[in-house]
Write a protein that holds these residues in place. Structure first.
Motif, PDB file in Angstrom:
ATOM      1  N   LEU A 289       0.827  -1.204   0.000  1.00  0.00           N
ATOM      2  CA  LEU A 289       0.000   0.000   0.000  1.00  0.00           C
ATOM      3  C   LEU A 289       0.862   1.255   0.000  1.00  0.00           C
ATOM      4  CD1 LEU A 289      -3.050  -0.668   2.357  1.00  0.00           C
ATOM      5  CD2 LEU A 289      -2.838  -0.990  -0.109  1.00  0.00           C
ATOM      6  N   GLU A 290       2.039   1.192   0.646  1.00  0.00           N
ATOM      7  CA  GLU A 290       2.921   2.363   0.662  1.00  0.00           C
ATOM      8  C   GLU A 290       3.336   2.742  -0.760  1.00  0.00           C
ATOM      9  OE1 GLU A 290       2.883   0.602   4.631  1.00  0.00           O
ATOM     10  OE2 GLU A 290       3.306  -0.271   2.660  1.00  0.00           O
ATOM     11  N   GLU A 291       3.689   1.735  -1.576  1.00  0.00           N
ATOM     12  CA  GLU A 291       4.078   2.051  -2.945  1.00  0.00           C
ATOM     13  C   GLU A 291       2.895   2.584  -3.745  1.00  0.00           C
ATOM     14  OE1 GLU A 291       6.450   0.406  -6.833  1.00  0.00           O
ATOM     15  OE2 GLU A 291       6.731  -0.520  -4.866  1.00  0.00           O
ATOM     16  N   GLU A 292       1.714   2.001  -3.556  1.00  0.00           N
ATOM     17  CA  GLU A 292       0.529   2.498  -4.266  1.00  0.00           C
ATOM     18  C   GLU A 292       0.206   3.932  -3.847  1.00  0.00           C
ATOM     19  OE1 GLU A 292       0.034   0.742  -6.776  1.00  0.00           O
ATOM     20  OE2 GLU A 292      -1.502  -0.802  -6.470  1.00  0.00           O
ATOM     21  N   GLN A 293       0.347   4.234  -2.559  1.00  0.00           N
ATOM     22  CA  GLN A 293       0.080   5.586  -2.070  1.00  0.00           C
ATOM     23  C   GLN A 293       1.044   6.589  -2.714  1.00  0.00           C
ATOM     24  OE1 GLN A 293      -2.321   6.765   0.794  1.00  0.00           O
ATOM     25  NE2 GLN A 293      -1.900   8.263  -0.814  1.00  0.00           N
ATOM     26  N   LEU A 294       2.320   6.240  -2.755  1.00  0.00           N
ATOM     27  CA  LEU A 294       3.317   7.142  -3.324  1.00  0.00           C
ATOM     28  C   LEU A 294       3.162   7.274  -4.836  1.00  0.00           C
ATOM     29  CD1 LEU A 294       6.359   5.998  -1.174  1.00  0.00           C
ATOM     30  CD2 LEU A 294       5.192   8.210  -1.046  1.00  0.00           C
ATOM     31  N   ARG A 295       2.826   6.183  -5.504  1.00  0.00           N
ATOM     32  CA  ARG A 295       2.603   6.255  -6.951  1.00  0.00           C
ATOM     33  C   ARG A 295       1.438   7.192  -7.270  1.00  0.00           C
ATOM     34  NH1 ARG A 295       4.074   2.467 -10.873  1.00  0.00           N
ATOM     35  NH2 ARG A 295       5.883   1.217 -10.311  1.00  0.00           N
ATOM     36  N   ALA A 296       0.355   7.065  -6.495  1.00  0.00           N
ATOM     37  CA  ALA A 296      -0.795   7.934  -6.731  1.00  0.00           C
ATOM     38  C   ALA A 296      -0.422   9.395  -6.490  1.00  0.00           C
ATOM     39  CB  ALA A 296      -1.953   7.520  -5.819  1.00  0.00           C
ATOM     40  N   ALA A 297       0.307   9.654  -5.399  1.00  0.00           N
ATOM     41  CA  ALA A 297       0.683  11.024  -5.069  1.00  0.00           C
ATOM     42  C   ALA A 297       1.620  11.627  -6.108  1.00  0.00           C
ATOM     43  CB  ALA A 297       1.344  11.060  -3.687  1.00  0.00           C
ATOM     44  N   ALA A 298       2.544  10.815  -6.633  1.00  0.00           N
ATOM     45  CA  ALA A 298       3.527  11.299  -7.608  1.00  0.00           C
ATOM     46  C   ALA A 298       2.989  11.304  -9.031  1.00  0.00           C
ATOM     47  CB  ALA A 298       4.790  10.439  -7.537  1.00  0.00           C
ATOM     48  N   ASN A 299       1.747  10.912  -9.218  1.00  0.00           N
ATOM     49  CA  ASN A 299       1.088  10.851 -10.531  1.00  0.00           C
ATOM     50  C   ASN A 299       1.757   9.831 -11.449  1.00  0.00           C
ATOM     51  OD1 ASN A 299      -0.951  11.493 -12.267  1.00  0.00           O
ATOM     52  ND2 ASN A 299      -0.122  13.466 -12.911  1.00  0.00           N
ATOM     53  N   MET A 300       2.153   8.697 -10.846  1.00  0.00           N
ATOM     54  CA  MET A 300       2.701   7.574 -11.596  1.00  0.00           C
ATOM     55  C   MET A 300       1.586   6.576 -11.892  1.00  0.00           C
ATOM     56  SD  MET A 300       6.064   6.959  -9.209  1.00  0.00           S
ATOM     57  CE  MET A 300       6.554   5.445 -10.072  1.00  0.00           C
ATOM     58  N   PRO A 301       1.778   5.656 -12.828  1.00  0.00           N
ATOM     59  CA  PRO A 301       0.777   4.601 -13.048  1.00  0.00           C
ATOM     60  C   PRO A 301       0.637   3.736 -11.795  1.00  0.00           C
ATOM     61  CG  PRO A 301       2.342   4.702 -14.873  1.00  0.00           C
ATOM     62  CD  PRO A 301       2.900   5.569 -13.788  1.00  0.00           C
ATOM     63  N   ILE A 302      -0.595   3.329 -11.497  1.00  0.00           N
ATOM     64  CA  ILE A 302      -0.858   2.476 -10.343  1.00  0.00           C
ATOM     65  C   ILE A 302      -0.623   1.022 -10.740  1.00  0.00           C
ATOM     66  CG2 ILE A 302      -2.584   1.770  -8.636  1.00  0.00           C
ATOM     67  CD1 ILE A 302      -1.623   4.711  -8.466  1.00  0.00           C
ATOM     68  N   VAL A 303       0.065   0.284  -9.859  1.00  0.00           N
ATOM     69  CA  VAL A 303       0.314  -1.134 -10.119  1.00  0.00           C
ATOM     70  C   VAL A 303      -0.998  -1.907 -10.038  1.00  0.00           C
ATOM     71  CG1 VAL A 303       1.506  -3.208  -9.322  1.00  0.00           C
ATOM     72  CG2 VAL A 303       2.638  -0.978  -9.178  1.00  0.00           C
ATOM     73  N   LEU A 304      -1.242  -2.793 -10.997  1.00  0.00           N
ATOM     74  CA  LEU A 304      -2.392  -3.677 -10.922  1.00  0.00           C
ATOM     75  C   LEU A 304      -2.068  -4.790  -9.931  1.00  0.00           C
ATOM     76  CD1 LEU A 304      -5.204  -4.425 -12.014  1.00  0.00           C
ATOM     77  CD2 LEU A 304      -4.050  -5.840 -13.728  1.00  0.00           C
ATOM     78  N   PRO A 305      -2.717  -4.808  -8.755  1.00  0.00           N
ATOM     79  CA  PRO A 305      -2.327  -5.781  -7.730  1.00  0.00           C
ATOM     80  C   PRO A 305      -2.753  -7.202  -8.073  1.00  0.00           C
ATOM     81  CG  PRO A 305      -4.200  -4.473  -6.984  1.00  0.00           C
ATOM     82  CD  PRO A 305      -3.772  -3.905  -8.307  1.00  0.00           C
TER      83      PRO A 305
END
Length: 385
Positions: A289-305
């Motif tokens: 979840l930490e990586e997903e949170q940071l990806r969303a904040a940085a406007n990166m693509p979200i990983v498909l879990p």
């Protein structure tokens, strides 16, 4: 919300001091970001891990501004962070999560008004400002019910379960402290959570469903994936989608549900941040979840879990450590995560957790239960919400 992309060597700030904070700082460093952290205790593990620690109270505007101006963006690590602090920080830097969802979910009346606007199923409740309000509301609310302050995180011990008429008089001193809600106790059989990630375009990505267990109102076990009938999961997911589509928020959201024996579901809460139940994802899926949170904040693509294994975690208290020593030398499939708080931040309700995998989530839970460490783990209403 149209935010720019944040690249490595930019500075991401983390505000708050729960175990989520140090995990976010570590993950941000791993992703190539510089890190800053803000909290009230200089000994906080989150501040010690960050490249730039800034110490200040939640209402210290001078220090909040100093922190914000040194960050390309800021994330708050839990729902306990003051929404007023986030509002102030937004004057000086980007906070993709925003303050609206946090403010909404920290106030039980605002939260329930939001649920009612969406026409989702919640426990019946009434607003209470005097003892007379309880006497008038009890005929529609019924017994048992719970009296809760409207501000989450405040007066956590100032909640009271009413089981009979004579209990009402016992609330006299309590209701003098402020505004409360009186909420029906839902006789539920199972508690599940839908965890999703909302990106800056409003697209929602769903994690595997969680099943949670409580003891004495404290989260003690999480099982993934939740063993829930498909129609119930589909309905919960639809409700979570409705909520996610109507929140002005970017990042990880957890929507908790009560499920009754008859299959009815009630929304319990929304957490517009990483919740401790999500600690399990780093072990059972291809992304934390930490990586997903940071990806969303940085406007990166979200990983498909994707679920790579099934399992369960059991949260530990300091009193459990002697019992854990036995498992330490016996269990080759137990993985430990201890929260190393300094003496100035003790006591804490949770000292860490253990993860174990299984052919099913239930089998993994049975491995934990067989040790006796979590005796009494059962479904129980978490009145701290």
């Amino acid at each position: 919300m149209a935010e720019k992309v944040i690249f490595p060597n930019s500075t991401i700030g983390v505000i708050g001091s729960s175990p989520n904070g140090i995990s976010l700082v570590r993950k941000a460093k791993q992703m190539g970001f510089k890190t800053a952290a803000y909290g009230s205790n200089a000994e906080s593990p989150t501040l010690r891990e960050a490249d730039l620690p800034i110490v200040g109270r939640g209402n210290d505007q001078l220090q909040l501004q100093r922190f914000a101006e040194r960050c390309d963006l800021v994330v708050y690590e839990s729902e306990q962070v003051s929404s007023e602090s986030i509002k102030y920080i937004q004057k000086f830097t980007s906070v993709p999560q925003g303050s609206e969802a946090l403010e909404l979910m920290q106030d039980r009346l605002l939260e329930r008004a939001f649920f009612e606007q969406l026409n989702v199923n919640i426990a019946p409740y009434a607003t209470i400002v005097s003892l007379d309000d309880i006497y008038q509301a009890i005929s529609s609310i019924g017994f048992p019910c719970v009296l809760k302050p409207i501000q989450k995180g405040l007066m956590r011990t100032s909640q009271f379960v009413l089981r009979k008429q004579s209990d009402i008089a016992k609330c006299a001193e309590l209701v003098e402290q402020g505004t409360f809600i009186l909420e029906s106790w839902i006789p539920y059989q199972q508690e599940i959570s839908v965890v999703l990630v909302r990106d800056q375009n409003g697209t929602l990505t769903y994690m595997a469903p969680l099943e949670t267990y409580y003891k004495e109102h404290r989260l003690i076990q999480v099982v993934v994936p939740a063993e829930v009938d498909k129609p119930i999961w589909d309905e919960a997911k639809n409700i979570a989608t409705l909520i996610g589509d109507n929140l002005n928020y970017v990042g990880v959201i957890e929507v908790g549900f009560f499920v009754t024996q008859a299959g009815a579901i009630y929304v319990k809460r929304i957490v517009p941040a990483i919740h401790e139940a999500g600690d399990i994802y780093q072990y059972i899926s291809n992304v934390s979840l930490e990586e997903e949170q940071l990806r969303a904040a940085a406007n990166m693509p979200i990983v498909l879990p994707k679920v790579v294994q099934k399992g369960a975690i059991g949260f530990l208290q300091e009193k459990d450590f002697n019992a854990v020593k036995t498992q330490w030398i016996l269990k080759e499939n137990w993985f430990y995560n201890f929260f190393r708080y300094p003496a100035s931040m003790l006591p804490q309700s949770t000292s860490g957790f253990v993860f174990t995998a299984g052919q099913t989530g239930s089998e993994a839970k049975e491995q934990l239960d067989s040790t006796g460490i979590w005796d009494g783990a059962r479904l129980e209403e978490d009145k701290s919400e």
